[in-house]
Enzyme design. Sequence first.
Site, mmCIF file in Angstrom:
data_model
loop_
_atom_site.group_PDB
_atom_site.id
_atom_site.type_symbol
_atom_site.label_atom_id
_atom_site.label_comp_id
_atom_site.label_asym_id
_atom_site.label_seq_id
_atom_site.Cartn_x
_atom_site.Cartn_y
_atom_site.Cartn_z
ATOM 1 N N LYS A 1 0.925 -1.112 -0.244
ATOM 2 C CA LYS A 1 0.255 -0.012 -0.128
ATOM 3 C C LYS A 1 0.839 1.353 -0.175
ATOM 4 O O LYS A 1 1.980 1.245 0.491
ATOM 5 C CB LYS A 1 -0.913 -0.015 1.090
ATOM 6 C CG LYS A 1 -0.224 0.189 2.430
ATOM 7 C CD LYS A 1 -0.069 1.666 3.060
ATOM 8 C CE LYS A 1 0.960 1.731 4.385
ATOM 9 N NZ LYS A 1 1.574 2.626 4.539
ATOM 10 N N ASP B 1 -2.443 -1.687 10.895
ATOM 11 C CA ASP B 1 -2.606 -1.700 9.495
ATOM 12 C C ASP B 1 -3.328 -3.054 8.675
ATOM 13 O O ASP B 1 -3.608 -2.795 7.587
ATOM 14 C CB ASP B 1 -1.304 -1.521 8.722
ATOM 15 C CG ASP B 1 -0.950 0.077 8.517
ATOM 16 O OD1 ASP B 1 -2.005 0.858 8.930
ATOM 17 O OD2 ASP B 1 -0.062 0.340 8.221
HETATM 18 P P1 ATP Z 1 4.486 -0.234 7.742
HETATM 19 O O1 ATP Z 1 4.347 0.499 6.359
HETATM 20 O O2 ATP Z 1 3.421 -0.955 8.210
HETATM 21 O O3 ATP Z 1 5.222 0.780 8.721
HETATM 22 P P2 ATP Z 1 7.042 -1.060 6.925
HETATM 23 O O4 ATP Z 1 7.081 -1.373 5.334
HETATM 24 O O5 ATP Z 1 7.559 0.083 7.403
HETATM 25 O O6 ATP Z 1 5.636 -1.160 7.327
HETATM 26 P P3 ATP Z 1 7.660 -3.816 7.113
HETATM 27 O O7 ATP Z 1 8.479 -3.843 5.876
HETATM 28 O O8 ATP Z 1 6.579 -4.523 7.358
HETATM 29 O O9 ATP Z 1 7.881 -2.348 7.579
HETATM 30 O O10 ATP Z 1 8.884 -4.422 8.080
HETATM 31 C C1 ATP Z 1 9.701 -3.996 9.200
HETATM 32 C C2 ATP Z 1 10.326 -4.829 10.168
HETATM 33 O O11 ATP Z 1 9.470 -6.013 10.481
HETATM 34 C C3 ATP Z 1 11.771 -5.570 9.040
HETATM 35 O O12 ATP Z 1 12.635 -4.816 9.444
HETATM 36 C C4 ATP Z 1 11.361 -7.050 9.837
HETATM 37 O O13 ATP Z 1 12.356 -7.418 10.766
HETATM 38 C C5 ATP Z 1 10.172 -7.201 10.200
HETATM 39 N N1 ATP Z 1 9.151 -8.140 9.768
HETATM 40 C C6 ATP Z 1 8.257 -9.183 10.241
HETATM 41 N N2 ATP Z 1 7.676 -9.731 9.355
HETATM 42 C C7 ATP Z 1 7.903 -9.281 8.278
HETATM 43 C C8 ATP Z 1 7.467 -9.491 6.735
HETATM 44 N N3 ATP Z 1 6.751 -10.537 6.644
HETATM 45 N N4 ATP Z 1 8.116 -8.779 5.836
HETATM 46 C C9 ATP Z 1 8.799 -7.885 5.938
HETATM 47 N N5 ATP Z 1 9.403 -7.645 7.217
HETATM 48 C C10 ATP Z 1 8.838 -8.160 8.396
#
Ligand code: ATP
Length: 300
Positions: free
Chosen positions: A11, A137
């Site tokens: 998203k 989310d």
């Molecule tokens: P958001 O937009 O919800 O803040 P994000 O894009 O900032 O998400 P994610 O990529 O979801 O962040 O992941 C952040 C951290 O969560 C990663 O550094 C990783 O260690 C951990 N993590 C746990 N599950 C997952 C997953 N399925 N995919 C990616 N990272 C994950």
Amino acid sequence: MDKITIHAMAKINLGLDVLRRRENGYHDVKMIMQTVDLYDRLSFQKKKKPGISLSTDHEMVPCDESNLVYKAAALMAEKYDIKEGIHITLEKHIPIAAGMAGGSTDAAAAFVGINRLFDLKAETEDLKKLAVTIGADVPYCIEGGTALSEGIGEILSPLPAPPFCYLVIAKPGISVSTAYVYGNLHVETLEHHPDIDGMTEAIQNGDLEKMCSLMENVLERVTKAKYPVIGDLESILQEKGAIKSMMSGSGPTVFGIFNEKEKAEAALEAMKETGYCEQCVLTTFAKEAQVVVEEMEDNN
Ligand code: ATP
């Protein structure tokens, strides 16, 4: 069915406002969420041996119970008393720690995929109630599409899809901690808030120009101050003809909205040429958060 393979979409936030900080540290938000056609590929396979196992192709992503997919699968197994085991494979394409809800959409795919794999017939509303215990989310990531998101992110009002446009998404090679960004926002001192109601109306009227003119992300001031490269990338997208460029979530991913494919292609090249971007794609908005790409039947 023995195995199901799903594309779990990322998203972006077309608008993001933070209204207040709750006593418990959570923040009340008002955001416009939009699914985009950029996805992780997940397979869920039944196993005779009980328990959950996970393998992934990305060294930064944990394979243990700290992975949000693992957490979602464990919750489903417990709640629906699943006796068999589940093996999950996760192929990462969504940038990590990027503000694109990669982990949340993977978890959403687990709720939807396991429901279908075991023919549990759980209602979407029930899945969303379980989902919010994993992350604010995740209920949105189950629904997908275009939505106004309020509360801590779990109160969702669907919106019509904005008019078709091209998106250039670029993730600079830096990692941003969501906790750092919210921790440094100081919401009570904000003198200006994005006009999310105006954006909602523009989307309802199918007015892309108006929507773009109102797009704003209140978290940008924190992330941009620490990482000026975000502002630089936004400026390049704008110079290349974006109707609007902005940061998604707590960053550092930036995106540009274009109404001409040629301009979007040129902007994509310009993003690559900066040498600052770890990942750059040209894509579009998507309607569904999960797309089932394969279902394999039992052999017996
Ligand atoms: P958001 O937009 O919800 O803040 P994000 O894009 O900032 O998400 P994610 O990529 O979801 O962040 O992941 C952040 C951290 O969560 C990663 O550094 C990783 O260690 C951990 N993590 C746990 N599950 C997952 C997953 N399925 N995919 C990616 N990272 C994950």
